[in-house]
Design an enzyme around this catalytic site. Structure first.
Site, PDB file in Angstrom:
ATOM      1  N   MET A 128       0.839  -1.194   0.000  1.00  0.00           N
ATOM      2  CA  MET A 128       0.000   0.000   0.000  1.00  0.00           C
ATOM      3  C   MET A 128       0.874   1.244   0.000  1.00  0.00           C
ATOM      4  O   MET A 128       1.719   1.412   0.888  1.00  0.00           O
ATOM      5  CB  MET A 128      -0.897   0.014   1.245  1.00  0.00           C
ATOM      6  N   GLY A 160       1.474   4.193   4.481  1.00  0.00           N
ATOM      7  CA  GLY A 160       2.384   3.369   3.690  1.00  0.00           C
ATOM      8  C   GLY A 160       2.794   2.077   4.378  1.00  0.00           C
ATOM      9  O   GLY A 160       3.405   2.107   5.431  1.00  0.00           O
ATOM     10  N   SER A 161       2.475   0.917   3.793  1.00  0.00           N
ATOM     11  CA  SER A 161       2.716  -0.332   4.487  1.00  0.00           C
ATOM     12  C   SER A 161       2.442  -1.518   3.586  1.00  0.00           C
ATOM     13  O   SER A 161       2.320  -1.379   2.372  1.00  0.00           O
ATOM     14  CB  SER A 161       1.822  -0.394   5.732  1.00  0.00           C
ATOM     15  N   ARG A 162       2.302  -2.717   4.199  1.00  0.00           N
ATOM     16  CA  ARG A 162       2.118  -3.936   3.424  1.00  0.00           C
ATOM     17  C   ARG A 162       1.338  -4.966   4.229  1.00  0.00           C
ATOM     18  O   ARG A 162       1.410  -4.989   5.453  1.00  0.00           O
ATOM     19  CB  ARG A 162       3.490  -4.503   3.046  1.00  0.00           C
TER      20      ARG A 162
END
Length: 232
Positions: free
Chosen positions: A102, A189-191
């Site tokens: 993301m 912001g990440s996953r």
């Protein structure tokens, strides 16, 4: 009334977790505008971006216990067999991992990929390297959920990114969860990594855009094999 419904359906609601941030950006815009008027409009751009970041749209989730639904909006960044994190207690054998990255423009509300029961939740502190890097799965701050489904236990890991500084999780162990149900959020912001047991076949390709709660990323009990895609 028709115009009202059109406007209401077009405007995406902001998740309550975003209210303090949107308010802070707006107040900062007023202060900056009092100092120098053009700064107000610059601040309002960031305020609108903040509201956009915390958007929480409705999603239509397929109701099929053989399907694995994307837990996040973003780009499919990895499809591979890897050993799951030790804290998930899913064994030492490789499992199918599908990762969705993301960026700061994606919706960051996370949704359950399958229906089942929350077995455990495990938080691990860590660093904040780029979530697109493979080492982020081991090095970054993360929060892992194990869900008992009709096809066995699956793992769902929220991974903080380069600018992410807060992982939120709203479910608890032993709670039931439905596919597509909101369970958490990661700020900025990440996953998301999904670990699937034997029998799951990918239904997405690398680089494909996934929509949380709607995109089918894998399927159980299917003899069709991995999906084949092409760019056009």
């Amino acid at each position: 009334m028709s115009l009202f419904n059109t406007v209401r359906n077009t405007i995406v609601p902001v998740h309550k977790e975003g209210y303090p941030f949107v308010a802070a950006f707006f107040v900062a815009s007023l202060i900056l505008g009092w100092i120098f008027k053009p700064l107000f409009w610059i601040g309002m751009i960031f305020t609108l971006w903040c509201a956009y970041f915390f958007r929480d749209p409705e999603r239509v989730t397929p109701q099929d216990d053989d399907l694995v639904i994307s837990p996040a909006d973003g780009r499919v960044s990895a499809i591979q067999m890897v050993t799951p994190p030790a804290e998930l207690d899913l064994g030492s054998e490789p499992m199918l991992r599908i990762s969705v990255f993301m960026n700061v423009f994606n919706c960051h509300v996370n949704r359950a990929p399958m229906r089942g029961r929350i077995v455990s939740i495990n938080y691990r502190s860590g660093s904040f390297v780029n979530a697109e890097l493979d080492k982020a799965s081991e090095d970054n701050e993360r929060n892992g959920l194990v869900i008992e489904t009709r096809h066995g236990q699956i793992g769902v890991v929220q991974i903080a990114g380069l600018v992410a500084r807060r992982i939120l999780c709203w479910v608890n162990p032993n709670e039931p969860v439905d596919a597509g149900e909101r369970f958490g959020l990661i700020r900025f912001g990440s996953r998301l990594d999904v670990f699937l047991p034997a029998g799951a076949a990918p239904r997405v390709s690398l680089g494909q855009t996934a929509i949380a709660g709607e995109t089918v990323i894998a399927e159980f009990a299917s003899a069709k094999g991995p999906v084949i895609s092409r760019r056009s």
